[in-house]
Motif scaffolding. Structure first.
Motif, PDB file in Angstrom:
ATOM      1  N   PRO A  37       0.802  -1.202  -0.007  1.00  0.00           N
ATOM      2  CA  PRO A  37       0.025  -0.074  -0.011  1.00  0.00           C
ATOM      3  C   PRO A  37       0.973   1.418  -0.142  1.00  0.00           C
ATOM      4  O   PRO A  37       1.974   1.248   0.696  1.00  0.00           O
ATOM      5  CB  PRO A  37      -0.931  -0.104   1.373  1.00  0.00           C
ATOM      6  N   LYS A  39       1.533   4.425   1.492  1.00  0.00           N
ATOM      7  CA  LYS A  39       1.376   5.058   2.820  1.00  0.00           C
ATOM      8  C   LYS A  39       2.675   5.302   3.509  1.00  0.00           C
ATOM      9  O   LYS A  39       3.812   4.815   3.034  1.00  0.00           O
ATOM     10  CB  LYS A  39       0.265   4.280   3.668  1.00  0.00           C
ATOM     11  N   THR A  41       5.157   8.391   5.344  1.00  0.00           N
ATOM     12  CA  THR A  41       5.753   9.979   5.432  1.00  0.00           C
ATOM     13  C   THR A  41       6.917   9.795   4.234  1.00  0.00           C
ATOM     14  O   THR A  41       7.923   8.952   4.416  1.00  0.00           O
ATOM     15  CB  THR A  41       6.161  10.299   6.453  1.00  0.00           C
ATOM     16  N   GLU A  65      -2.178  15.390   0.068  1.00  0.00           N
ATOM     17  CA  GLU A  65      -2.321  14.840   1.137  1.00  0.00           C
ATOM     18  C   GLU A  65      -3.962  14.662   1.405  1.00  0.00           C
ATOM     19  O   GLU A  65      -4.247  13.632   2.020  1.00  0.00           O
ATOM     20  CB  GLU A  65      -1.887  15.699   2.422  1.00  0.00           C
ATOM     21  N   ASN A  68      -4.919  11.890  -0.818  1.00  0.00           N
ATOM     22  CA  ASN A  68      -4.124  10.561  -0.466  1.00  0.00           C
ATOM     23  C   ASN A  68      -3.985  10.800   1.217  1.00  0.00           C
ATOM     24  O   ASN A  68      -2.841  10.896   1.604  1.00  0.00           O
ATOM     25  CB  ASN A  68      -2.920  10.609  -1.195  1.00  0.00           C
ATOM     26  N   GLY A  70      -3.295   8.644   3.523  1.00  0.00           N
ATOM     27  CA  GLY A  70      -2.533   7.771   4.074  1.00  0.00           C
ATOM     28  C   GLY A  70      -1.226   8.175   3.917  1.00  0.00           C
ATOM     29  O   GLY A  70      -0.242   7.427   4.408  1.00  0.00           O
ATOM     30  N   ILE A  71      -0.872   9.257   3.162  1.00  0.00           N
ATOM     31  CA  ILE A  71       0.447   9.868   2.947  1.00  0.00           C
ATOM     32  C   ILE A  71       0.757  11.049   3.304  1.00  0.00           C
ATOM     33  O   ILE A  71       0.059  12.258   2.913  1.00  0.00           O
ATOM     34  CB  ILE A  71       0.827   9.637   1.509  1.00  0.00           C
ATOM     35  N   THR A  72       1.944  11.396   3.971  1.00  0.00           N
ATOM     36  CA  THR A  72       2.109  12.751   4.547  1.00  0.00           C
ATOM     37  C   THR A  72       3.579  12.918   3.636  1.00  0.00           C
ATOM     38  O   THR A  72       4.433  12.294   3.620  1.00  0.00           O
ATOM     39  CB  THR A  72       2.567  12.842   5.922  1.00  0.00           C
ATOM     40  N   HIS A 332      10.511   4.420   0.782  1.00  0.00           N
ATOM     41  CA  HIS A 332       8.977   4.513   0.719  1.00  0.00           C
ATOM     42  C   HIS A 332       8.662   4.619  -0.655  1.00  0.00           C
ATOM     43  O   HIS A 332       8.160   5.676  -1.262  1.00  0.00           O
ATOM     44  CB  HIS A 332       8.638   5.752   1.296  1.00  0.00           C
ATOM     45  N   ALA A 335       4.727   5.099  -1.934  1.00  0.00           N
ATOM     46  CA  ALA A 335       4.388   6.334  -1.758  1.00  0.00           C
ATOM     47  C   ALA A 335       4.959   7.277  -2.629  1.00  0.00           C
ATOM     48  O   ALA A 335       4.158   8.268  -2.943  1.00  0.00           O
ATOM     49  CB  ALA A 335       4.552   6.556  -0.197  1.00  0.00           C
TER      50      ALA A 335
END
Length: 437
Positions: A37, A39, A41, A65, A68, A70-72, A332, A335
């Motif tokens: 997934p 997600k 940072t 953000e 989405n 789930g993502i920072t 990541h 993401a």
């Protein structure tokens, strides 16, 4: 708009130790990295672009953000100077830095960064259908050895700026061929309506490589072949383009000093009312048509660049602008890829165009009437034919120097066009040999 220092990037060689190639390997460098997934940072390492009174990067992050949850995204400020930015990226990534996941980069970096393993090939993570969302010609500028090394974020184009008041007074149309531009410029000069007919960026620097790429493409040629393994600059098309350019100087259509002009000098001459036609980047329109210091406010038109007689459509515009790259040490990847994909989609590109003042790379966004209404350059850009500089190999800096130094020598009269092209071909050939291709 084209970041005004970014043209210097291609003029400085990227010197990398052989160990960089292995130092940049990463366990994240596989398609399996995006199977989970999207997600977490991520950190975006980017210099500021767009208006100085509004940081459009923060607007884009907030919108991403929201779309989405789930993502920072954390924003990390990068150096404003392109060469300093590139040097910092090279040092940090080759040293294994994973403090940022996605970073911005110049349009001429893909081959350099691809060979040195400073970026993950995005074509491994995004399907063919995704790359078809970009304006035609842009993906070519970010491809190295068959892999797409970056995603275009925003582009800049070259345009023909002209004195619409002078053309109206003389009863002349906006020129669509270079021959027509030369003839109309002469008429305006002979009528005493303007001192000079044409200005561009013809000094011995990266900007001349941009100008040359356009003239040569309009003549049906290119400086290197399609896979960047052979110089093709010494050709009938090259002779045609260079002879025409030299003729602008010898005929007085362009000032003799144009061979020393960069962006600022050519724009200043146009804004002072001394030039009828100007080749320059997007920002020149606002500078000349609305700036308090300009003497031609309200008198400036904008059009696609001309082409040579017998060619179809408008002339070519070289591609400028900035891209998004993926750090090979990112932990990541999923993401990060989601962020890159969103940033090049319609929503983000609309924000970039309407609030950031940048030409969108997404063809659907650029075609949107509401987007086109935001800037007089956008409807023209939507019709531009794009051509990247010959930056598809890692030694582009040397290739570009071989082009602009020899083309400039012909423009000043220090060398004949045929001799200049022969010398340029040898310089390009030597650079391609050095690249290890």
């Amino acid at each position: 708009m084209e970041q005004r220092g970014s043209l210097l990037v291609g003029a400085t060689a990227l010197v990398l130790a052989a160990g960089v190639l292995t130092a940049c390997s990463s366990s994240s460098d596989s398609s399996d990295a995006v199977s989970g997934p999207a997600k977490g940072t991520i950190t975006w390492y980017a210099n500021q672009f767009g208006p100085t009174d509004h940081d459009v990067r923060k607007t884009l992050i907030a919108a991403f953000e929201k779309a989405n949850p789930g993502i920072t995204v954390k924003l990390q400020q990068a150096p404003s100077d392109s060469d300093a930015f590139r040097s910092t990226l090279t040092t940090q990534i080759s040293g294994g830095a994973s403090s940022f996941d996605v970073y911005n980069g110049d349009v001429v970096w893909p081959a350099q960064f691809g060979k040195a393993a400073l970026a993950l090939p995005l074509s491994k993570y995004l399907p063919d259908t995704y790359w078809k969302t970009f304006s035609p010609g842009l993906v070519d500028s970010v491809t190295y050895k068959g892999q797409v090394m970056a995603a275009p974020l925003f582009t800049d184009n070259a345009f023909l700026f002209y004195r619409k008041d002078l053309l109206k007074k003389a009863g002349l149309p906006v020129p669509t061929t270079w021959e027509q531009l030369r003839d109309e410029a002469k008429q305006l000069q002979e009528k005493g309506l303007v001192k000079y007919g044409f200005a561009a960026q013809l000094s011995a620097y990266e900007g001349l490589t941009c100008n040359w790429t356009e003239f040569l493409a309009d003549a049906g040629g290119g400086s290197v072949n399609s896979d960047a393994t052979k110089a093709t600059i010494d050709s009938p098309a090259g002779v045609k383009a260079l002879t025409y350019m030299r003729g602008l100087v010898t005929s007085g259509v362009a000032p003799k000093a144009v061979t020393t002009f960069q962006e600022q000098q050519s724009e200043s001459l146009f804004s002072s009312g001394q030039v009828a036609f100007l080749r320059n980047w997007t920002y020149a329109y606002a500078d000349s048509d609305s700036a308090a210091s300009s003497k031609v406010v309200g008198k400036v038109g904008i059009a696609n660049l001309p082409t040579f007689a017998g060619q179809s459509g408008p002339g070519y515009s070289v591609t400028g602008g900035w891209n998004m790259y993926l750090n090979p040490h990112s932990k990541h990847v999923a993401a990060s890829v989601a962020f890159v994909k969103w940033m090049t989609g319609v929503q983000a590109q609309t924000i970039l165009a309407t609030q950031g003042g940048e030409i969108p790379v997404n063809s659907a966004a650029l075609a949107n009437p509401k987007v086109q209404a935001a800037n007089p350059a956008y409807p023209i850009a939507a019709k531009n034919k794009l051509r990247p500089r010959p930056s598809g190999e890692s030694t582009y800096a040397q290739v570009s120097q071989g082009i602009y130094s020899n083309v400039n020598a012909a423009l000043t009269g220090a060398s004949k066009p045929a001799a200049a092209l022969s010398a340029a071909a040898k310089a390009i050939g030597a650079a391609l040999d050095d690249s290890g291709l």
